[in-house]
Design an enzyme around this catalytic site. Structure first.
Site, PDB file in Angstrom:
ATOM      1  N   ASP A 153      10.086   6.359  27.887  1.00  0.00           N
ATOM      2  CA  ASP A 153       8.882   5.616  27.504  1.00  0.00           C
ATOM      3  C   ASP A 153       8.425   5.996  26.084  1.00  0.00           C
ATOM      4  O   ASP A 153       8.880   6.981  25.493  1.00  0.00           O
ATOM      5  CB  ASP A 153       7.776   5.948  28.529  1.00  0.00           C
ATOM      6  CG  ASP A 153       6.762   4.834  28.700  1.00  0.00           C
ATOM      7  OD1 ASP A 153       6.666   3.972  27.815  1.00  0.00           O
ATOM      8  OD2 ASP A 153       6.038   4.848  29.725  1.00  0.00           O
ATOM      9  N   ASP A 171       4.301  -4.372  31.142  1.00  0.00           N
ATOM     10  CA  ASP A 171       3.490  -3.861  32.250  1.00  0.00           C
ATOM     11  C   ASP A 171       2.818  -5.006  32.992  1.00  0.00           C
ATOM     12  O   ASP A 171       2.211  -4.804  34.041  1.00  0.00           O
ATOM     13  CB  ASP A 171       2.422  -2.895  31.735  1.00  0.00           C
ATOM     14  CG  ASP A 171       2.994  -1.503  31.483  1.00  0.00           C
ATOM     15  OD1 ASP A 171       4.168  -1.272  31.866  1.00  0.00           O
ATOM     16  OD2 ASP A 171       2.285  -0.663  30.901  1.00  0.00           O
TER      17      ASP A 171
HETATM   18  C1  DGJ Z   1       3.876   2.663  30.362  1.00  0.00           C
HETATM   19  C2  DGJ Z   1       4.975   2.024  31.148  1.00  0.00           C
HETATM   20  O1  DGJ Z   1       5.160   0.707  30.763  1.00  0.00           O
HETATM   21  C3  DGJ Z   1       4.649   2.124  32.623  1.00  0.00           C
HETATM   22  O2  DGJ Z   1       5.642   1.473  33.370  1.00  0.00           O
HETATM   23  C4  DGJ Z   1       4.524   3.570  33.012  1.00  0.00           C
HETATM   24  O3  DGJ Z   1       5.764   4.199  32.896  1.00  0.00           O
HETATM   25  C5  DGJ Z   1       3.468   4.243  32.153  1.00  0.00           C
HETATM   26  N1  DGJ Z   1       3.709   4.030  30.756  1.00  0.00           N
HETATM   27  C6  DGJ Z   1       3.431   5.715  32.447  1.00  0.00           C
HETATM   28  O4  DGJ Z   1       2.625   6.400  31.593  1.00  0.00           O
END
Ligand code: DGJ
Length: 724
Positions: free
Chosen positions: A474, A541
């Site tokens: 990430d 997301d």
């Molecule tokens: C952003 C990501 O897009 C989510 O899926 C998740 O992993 C969060 N970060 C975790 O902090």
């Protein structure tokens, strides 16, 4: 052979299955672009004339006005070289203004390609051939090498360049793009993929280009949620099936630019590569700089043809071979199930319930080393009270259940509240006394090798011995004040990318055979640079299926389905909007499929439904990994979305129709399929009906018939060719 050189006319002809790219060494040894488009016969290239214009501006010869860099189509155009249009490179020596004219010196053609050290690139295939052209600026002791890497079978040509300082002093570069391409005329629409966090690439922005300049770029240190390094230029009449379409994309995950300018002659220039805002790079004596690679394609079969060329190229040459065409894990990810409140107990319960749903991999997302987003990032110390067996023990327990194990990392960042930051406050990207903070974290200064190594070592140490099958990588904030305590300011953004790629390479080498999925606070780094390291990318997301349709549709213009990571979720977490299971599954099975919800809350009947979805997805997974996508109806223009995935041998196809809004039209709608073999008879696996490809593609599928049988907001029909 795909690269030819006509010594008599000094013309280069790069030929792919369906395209030709032609340029020559013109008068005064300038590199003049002649043609890019539909394939032309080899023996005709001598007839593609040089563009001898009356010089509107400064010219080379004192005697005549018929040769001016400003009137030529060019393969590279330095600032201060006589061409007064948008430059593709700009540099000076010792701060002085010089004339930077480049002259052809030599070239070589060879089978295969050279890897680009430190940067992602298209991997060679058996057909790959490379042309290197060397140009020199003798007044300033500079050598440029332009690289053209031809992937003939997929109609893709990759371009990049190196610049070398052959003088004794230092040289300063202010603009260093990867390629310059001039087109006659300006009869194009441009297409870019625009968005924002939670709507990444959701807007397919199409507009006619006009005289002037427009730039699609990012200044965030990432390729970003807001823009994407992909650009298309297409004929005004181009649609999904017909019309000329050129596509460009950059294998780069940082500040990029696609700059399109229409000049006084009414011609169009594309300059693509690193964005030059704030960029300046010093080349010491004997030093070189290499640009990121740009891939370009042309199709006379509209935007659909352009997308399919890119899909094929990305699967064949950008995604690592060992993953590209192989089954992708069906994951259950802990994030939307538990957010930060994960524990060994909860992960094992999730794994147990996921087993009944056809899931094969459990992914422990954020939270295993911290209770919330405020601390611990960078230290990577497992919270033992919540994970008493440690990551190694948990991974073993997950494997004992017959599942694979994945873990979340965010290696490029550090929380303000962390031992790492307290010990090394100068290891972040900001020299300010009050650095701007975002999600309570800073970006680590990866321009420093010691930081790259320390991060890699810490993660490797913490995960020592754990059986890891999947890593979610990430990146949750932008670079807002990219200042380094050690690296020169103008070099920081690019050096940071080089550091990030190095960190990825180190950890990939250590975790060999582990599938990496990259992510950036949703889909903030969805680009070809990342796909070189990770075969799939978390798309957004936003998992509301209604919004996801637009997001995924946007992605499909440039990226193959298997790269687009999609999860079946409760769906309403971003919008509060409810949707049917059927609809959620149909939307999520567009790309690489998984789950992200607390499956332990669901009944046995519901889990059986999910298991059915996983099995259905697996039946057609090969179409995502290897097949062709045809977009049938655009969600931007109608209340529906429909597409068909077809196998390369045209024996198998999967058609999906999704209803975003009930507008009543479906009762009478007939939808023509695409991509099938007109001669082949296909069995509709849902009804048993047998129809020829010609009928399905010309008369079409009556959507009303589907509705009368079973009212739903999403249908999939599978077709199999039968031997008659
Ligand atoms: C952003 C990501 O897009 C989510 O899926 C998740 O992993 C969060 N970060 C975790 O902090």
């Amino acid at each position: 052979m795909s690269i030819y050189f006509c010594a008599e006319k000094k013309i280069f002809h790069l030929q792919t299955a369906n395209t030709s790219y032609v340029f020559c060494v013109a008068e005064h040894d300038a590199l003049e672009h002649l043609y890019y488009g539909k394939k032309i016969p080899m023996d005709n290239i001598k007839y593609i004339g040089n563009r001898q214009w009356y010089a509107h501006h400064a010219h080379e010869s004192r005697e005549s006005r018929d040769f001016s860099a400003s009137s030529l189509s060019l393969e590279i155009s330095p600032f201060n070289s006589g061409d007064i249009r948008t430059p593709s490179v700009a540099y000076n020596v010792g701060g002085d203004i010089h004339c930077n004219r480049l002259r052809y010196r030599s070239h070589k053609i060879y089978q295969g390609r050279q890897p680009i050290e430190g940067l992602p690139y298209s991997r060679e295939t058996e057909q790959t051939e490379t042309l290197e052209v060397v140009l020199s600026d003798d007044e300033n002791n500079v050598l440029f090498t332009l690289y053209y890497v031809v992937f003939a079978d997929v109609d893709v040509i990759a371009r990049y360049q190196t610049m070398k300082n052959t003088g004794a002093g230092s040289l300063s570069i202010q603009r260093f793009s990867s390629m310059c391409l001039d087109f006659y005329g300006m009869d194009f629409d441009a297409i870019t993929l625009e968005g924002i966090y939670l709507y990444e690439r959701g807007h397919v922005s199409r507009f006619p280009i006009k005289r002037g300049v427009f730039k699609c770029n990012s200044l965030t240190g990432t390729s970003s949620h807001n823009r994407n390094p992909f650009l298309a230029l297409c004929a005004h009449n181009a649609d999904e099936d017909i019309g000329e379409a050129y596509g460009f994309n950059i294998l780069y995950s940082g500040n990029f630019m696609q700059e399109v300018s229409v000049d006084y002659l009414g011609d169009t220039r594309v300059v693509a590569g690193i964005d030059d805002t704030g960029f300046s790079w010093t080349l010491g004596a004997g030093e070189s700089l290499v640009s990121p690679e740009v891939v370009m394609t042309y199709s006379d079969q509209g935007l659909g043809g352009m997308s399919r060329n890119f899909h094929d190229h990305i699967r064949q040459s950008i995604i690592e071979r060992k993953f590209a065409y192989s089954h992708r894990p069906i994951v259950i990810n802990s994030w939307e199930a538990s957010y930060f409140s994960v524990s060994e107990e909860k992960v094992l319960a999730l794994a147990e319930s996921a087993k009944d749903c056809g899931v094969d991999t459990v992914v422990l997302d954020d939270g295993w080393f911290r209770p919330n987003d405020s601390k611990g990032l960078g230290d990577w110390r497992t919270e033992k009270d919540r994970f008493p067996s440690g990551i190694q023990g948990l991974a073993d327990k997950v494997h004992a259940l017959g599942m694979r194990f994945g873990i979340w990392l965010e290696p490029e960042m550090v929380n303000a509240d962390s031992d790492l930051y307290r010990t090394h406050p100068d290891w972040i990207l900001s020299t300010s006394k009050l650095p701007l903070i975002s999600r309570k974290q800073y970006v680590l200064d990866l321009t420093r090798n010691e930081v790259v190594e320390a991060v890699a070592n810490r993660i490797i140490e913490e995960l020592q011995g754990a059986k890891i099958d999947y890593i979610k990588w990430d990146f949750n904030r932008y670079m807002t004040e990219a200042g380094s305590f050690v690296s020169p300011q103008g070099e920081v953004y690019h050096r940071q990318m080089l550091g990030a790629y190095k960190l990825l390479s180190i950890l990939k080498e250590h975790f060999a055979n582990v599938l990496f999925e990259t992510c950036a606070g949703g889909g903030g780094r969805f680009d070809l640079g990342m796909l070189f390291y990770s075969p799939q990318i978390w798309t957004s997301d936003n998992t509301d299926p209604y919004a996801r349709i637009y997001i995924q549709n946007g992605c499909s213009y440039a990226y193959p389905l298997s790269a687009i990571s999609c999860h079946f979720t409760e769906g309403d977490c971003t919008s509060g909007r409810e949707s049917t299971y059927e609809f959620r599954y149909r939307v999520a099975s567009f790309g690489s499929y998984g789950y992200e919800l607390d499956l332990s809350k669901y009944t046995a009947e519901e889990k059986a439904i999910f298991k059915g979805y996983s099995e259905e997805y697996l039946q057609d997974e090969c179409l995502n990994l290897e097949g062709d996508l045809y977009r049938l109806i655009s969600p931007e223009e109608t209340d529906y979305y429909a597409y068909i995935k077809v196998s390369k041998d045209k024996k198998k196809a999967q058609f999906t129709f999704l209803e975003l809004y009930a507008s009543g039209l479906v009762e009478s709608m007939a939808l023509r399929l695409k991509g099938l073999d007109p001669e082949k008879a296909y069995k509709n696996e849902n009804t048993g009906e047998i129809l020829h490809g010609a009928t399905l593609m010309n008369v079409g599928i009556r959507i009303g018939d589907l509705y009368r049988k079973k009212r739903s907001d999403g249908y999939t029909i599978r077709f199999t060719a039968i031997d008659e």
